[in-house]
Design a protein around this motif. Structure first.
Motif, PDB file in Angstrom:
ATOM      1  N   HIS A 139     -52.070 -20.799 -30.759  1.00 31.76           N
ATOM      2  CA  HIS A 139     -52.307 -22.205 -30.457  1.00 31.76           C
ATOM      3  C   HIS A 139     -51.616 -23.142 -31.439  1.00 31.76           C
ATOM      4  N   PHE A 140     -51.051 -22.588 -32.505  1.00 29.35           N
ATOM      5  CA  PHE A 140     -50.205 -23.388 -33.393  1.00 29.35           C
ATOM      6  C   PHE A 140     -49.327 -22.448 -34.212  1.00 29.35           C
ATOM      7  N   LEU A 141     -48.277 -23.000 -34.797  1.00 30.93           N
ATOM      8  CA  LEU A 141     -47.364 -22.237 -35.644  1.00 30.93           C
ATOM      9  C   LEU A 141     -47.373 -22.840 -37.040  1.00 30.93           C
ATOM     10  N   PRO A 142     -47.383 -22.020 -38.086  1.00 30.06           N
ATOM     11  CA  PRO A 142     -47.314 -22.565 -39.442  1.00 30.06           C
ATOM     12  C   PRO A 142     -45.980 -23.268 -39.683  1.00 30.06           C
ATOM     13  N   HIS A 143     -46.013 -24.289 -40.488  1.00 29.12           N
ATOM     14  CA  HIS A 143     -44.784 -25.001 -40.809  1.00 29.12           C
ATOM     15  C   HIS A 143     -43.807 -24.047 -41.512  1.00 29.12           C
ATOM     16  N   GLY A 144     -42.576 -24.004 -41.031  1.00 26.84           N
ATOM     17  CA  GLY A 144     -41.542 -23.181 -41.658  1.00 26.84           C
ATOM     18  C   GLY A 144     -41.622 -21.703 -41.351  1.00 26.84           C
ATOM     19  N   VAL A 145     -42.411 -21.301 -40.351  1.00 25.98           N
ATOM     20  CA  VAL A 145     -42.630 -19.872 -40.105  1.00 25.98           C
ATOM     21  C   VAL A 145     -41.343 -19.139 -39.722  1.00 25.98           C
ATOM     22  N   PHE A 146     -40.357 -19.859 -39.165  1.00 23.55           N
ATOM     23  CA  PHE A 146     -39.105 -19.208 -38.762  1.00 23.55           C
ATOM     24  C   PHE A 146     -37.932 -19.541 -39.690  1.00 23.55           C
ATOM     25  N   ASP A 147     -38.190 -20.236 -40.766  1.00 27.38           N
ATOM     26  CA  ASP A 147     -37.100 -20.772 -41.590  1.00 27.38           C
ATOM     27  C   ASP A 147     -36.182 -19.716 -42.185  1.00 27.38           C
ATOM     28  N   GLN A 148     -36.692 -18.521 -42.483  1.00 29.40           N
ATOM     29  CA  GLN A 148     -35.871 -17.484 -43.122  1.00 29.40           C
ATOM     30  C   GLN A 148     -35.137 -16.607 -42.110  1.00 29.40           C
ATOM     31  N   LEU A 149     -35.366 -16.830 -40.835  1.00 30.26           N
ATOM     32  CA  LEU A 149     -34.765 -15.986 -39.804  1.00 30.26           C
ATOM     33  C   LEU A 149     -33.405 -16.537 -39.385  1.00 30.26           C
ATOM     34  N   THR A 150     -32.513 -16.614 -40.323  1.00 32.42           N
ATOM     35  CA  THR A 150     -31.210 -17.242 -40.087  1.00 32.42           C
ATOM     36  C   THR A 150     -30.284 -16.401 -39.220  1.00 32.42           C
ATOM     37  N   GLU A 151     -30.632 -15.126 -38.958  1.00 33.49           N
ATOM     38  CA  GLU A 151     -29.826 -14.266 -38.091  1.00 33.49           C
ATOM     39  C   GLU A 151     -30.421 -14.147 -36.692  1.00 33.49           C
ATOM     40  N   LEU A 152     -31.554 -14.798 -36.464  1.00 41.61           N
ATOM     41  CA  LEU A 152     -32.269 -14.642 -35.197  1.00 41.61           C
ATOM     42  C   LEU A 152     -31.441 -15.180 -34.021  1.00 41.61           C
ATOM     43  N   LYS A 153     -31.357 -14.359 -32.969  1.00 47.57           N
ATOM     44  CA  LYS A 153     -30.623 -14.749 -31.767  1.00 47.57           C
ATOM     45  C   LYS A 153     -31.545 -14.978 -30.577  1.00 47.57           C
ATOM     46  N   THR A 154     -32.675 -14.259 -30.542  1.00 43.95           N
ATOM     47  CA  THR A 154     -33.606 -14.381 -29.414  1.00 43.95           C
ATOM     48  C   THR A 154     -35.029 -14.576 -29.928  1.00 43.95           C
ATOM     49  N   LEU A 155     -35.706 -15.606 -29.405  1.00 50.18           N
ATOM     50  CA  LEU A 155     -37.100 -15.891 -29.763  1.00 50.18           C
ATOM     51  C   LEU A 155     -37.875 -16.156 -28.484  1.00 50.18           C
ATOM     52  N   ASN A 156     -38.932 -15.364 -28.263  1.00 51.37           N
ATOM     53  CA  ASN A 156     -39.736 -15.517 -27.052  1.00 51.37           C
ATOM     54  C   ASN A 156     -41.150 -15.952 -27.420  1.00 51.37           C
ATOM     55  N   LEU A 157     -41.514 -17.177 -27.033  1.00 52.54           N
ATOM     56  CA  LEU A 157     -42.853 -17.735 -27.278  1.00 52.54           C
ATOM     57  C   LEU A 157     -43.586 -18.017 -25.967  1.00 52.54           C
ATOM     58  N   GLU A 158     -43.144 -17.410 -24.914  1.00 49.20           N
ATOM     59  CA  GLU A 158     -43.695 -17.656 -23.587  1.00 49.20           C
ATOM     60  C   GLU A 158     -45.149 -17.186 -23.464  1.00 49.20           C
ATOM     61  N   ILE A 159     -45.901 -17.895 -22.640  1.00 46.15           N
ATOM     62  CA  ILE A 159     -47.291 -17.543 -22.300  1.00 46.15           C
ATOM     63  C   ILE A 159     -48.160 -17.442 -23.556  1.00 46.15           C
ATOM     64  N   ASN A 160     -48.303 -18.581 -24.230  1.00 50.19           N
ATOM     65  CA  ASN A 160     -49.236 -18.712 -25.335  1.00 50.19           C
ATOM     66  C   ASN A 160     -50.060 -19.976 -25.103  1.00 50.19           C
ATOM     67  N   GLN A 161     -50.660 -20.516 -26.132  1.00 48.95           N
ATOM     68  CA  GLN A 161     -51.478 -21.719 -25.995  1.00 48.95           C
ATOM     69  C   GLN A 161     -50.977 -22.817 -26.922  1.00 48.95           C
ATOM     70  N   LEU A 162     -49.685 -22.824 -27.145  1.00 46.80           N
ATOM     71  CA  LEU A 162     -49.084 -23.801 -28.053  1.00 46.80           C
ATOM     72  C   LEU A 162     -49.111 -25.196 -27.433  1.00 46.80           C
ATOM     73  N   ARG A 163     -49.527 -26.176 -28.227  1.00 48.13           N
ATOM     74  CA  ARG A 163     -49.545 -27.566 -27.787  1.00 48.13           C
ATOM     75  C   ARG A 163     -48.338 -28.330 -28.314  1.00 48.13           C
ATOM     76  N   SER A 164     -47.802 -27.830 -29.417  1.00 50.31           N
ATOM     77  CA  SER A 164     -46.604 -28.419 -30.010  1.00 50.31           C
ATOM     78  C   SER A 164     -46.051 -27.417 -31.004  1.00 50.31           C
ATOM     79  N   VAL A 165     -44.928 -27.739 -31.615  1.00 48.08           N
ATOM     80  CA  VAL A 165     -44.390 -26.917 -32.703  1.00 48.08           C
ATOM     81  C   VAL A 165     -44.189 -27.828 -33.909  1.00 48.08           C
TER      82      VAL A 165
END
Length: 320
Positions: A139-165
């Protein structure tokens, strides 16, 4: 002497090779091992085995009954490039559980019960190119949770309860090619949605339909409506006076909690109420002034009414 040394060296090589072979033949209980592919697959487990081959490169733990992970569950497995924890019952992740997986390339966490992610949970996974988080309860993501993933090409956040990022959530993902955001509870009446809305407008070619390479920037829709998130702007969030991105960062600490977020939202509703009150006062003023003109109330009464602080009545009366 040289021949003797060569024989000793050969003996140790054969011995070490035999030890390694024995390690792969003595697979963990509940697991099957493939020494050629350096992979381990486990089924029917409630805990991660502590005797998984240290040189394994692939570990498949999907379709088990894992409800939690020990902070040391993957210690020593620093050669892993693939880890699948999908289709389990994980409700949370221990801080540091992935810290030793410095060579991990793909991480699957789909179809679990994750409601939140610890701050910095992915910070050591600097070689990660694929992260699967679909079908959880985030339902929420911590601030900066993806900041170190500088090589990331695919991110799937589908079907959750996120209201914002969080603000700047995806800004460090310079190599991102695919992101899937559909089927969340995106709150388009909140100022918090503005970062995501702008990001989708700027990166529409990266927003995809699940399991396809089809662009779908309009398919990320607001909760309760079919309106696309990327159509939301500061003017139509129904929150007058939304701060700019910079202002949000300056006033909101990095460790904003859910409670703190609610406080910020409550503060953001005040300008809207102020506008409503001003409109009400204006209409009240017109009404009273009309009554005053109709009844030919004296200027003394007008001045008395003008002093009432609740109404803030201001009437300009001209003598006939």
């Amino acid at each position: 002497m040289e021949r003797w040394f060569s024989r000793i060296t050969m003996f140790w090589m054969l011995f070490l090779g035999e030890v390694q072979s024995q390690d792969w033949t003595k697979c963990s209980t509940g697991c099957t091992c493939d020494g050629n592919k350096m992979s381990v697959t486990c089924n029917g487990l409630k805990n991660v085995p502590n005797d998984i081959q240290k040189d394994a490169k692939k570990l498949n733990l999907q379709y088990n009954s894992l409800s939690k992970l020990s902070p040391t569950a993957f210690h020593g497995l620093n050669k892993l490039t693939f880890l699948d924890l999908g289709y389990n019952e994980l409700q949370t992740l221990s801080e540091g559980v992935f810290d030793q997986l410095v060579n991990l390339n793909k991480l699957y966490l789909q179809y679990n019960e994750l409601k939140s992610l610890p701050r910095g949970i992915f910070d050591k996974l600097t070689k990660l190119t694929f992260l699967q988080l679909t079908e959880n309860k985030l339902h929420f993501l911590p601030h900066g949770v993806f900041d170190q993933l500088t090589e990331l090409k695919t991110l799937n956040l589908e079907i959750n309860q996120l209201r914002s990022v969080p603000d700047k959530a995806f800004d460090k993902l310079s190599k991102l090619e695919t992101i899937i955001l559909a089927d969340n509870d995106w709150d388009c009446e909140s100022c918090d949605i503005l970062y995501l809305s702008q990001w989708i407008r700027d990166n529409g070619n990266k927003v995809k339909i699940s399991n396809t390479n089809t662009d779908d920037p309009d398919g990320v829709t607001c909760q309760g409506t079919m309106e696309s998130v990327n159509k939301i702007t500061k003017e139509n969030t129904f929150q007058a006076g939304c701060p700019t991105t910079t202002q949000q960062m300056a006033t909101s600490p990095a460790s904003t909690t859910t409670t703190e977020t609610m406080t910020v939202r409550e503060k953001q509703t005040k300008p809207r109420m102020k506008i409503f009150q001003e409109e009400l006062f204006s209409k009240a003023s017109i009404f009273f002034c009309q009554v005053i003109f109709t009844q030919h109330v004296s200027l003394v009464v007008i001045h008395i009414l003008a002093e009432i602080p609740l109404l803030h009545i201001v009437c300009v009366v001209r003598k006939p």
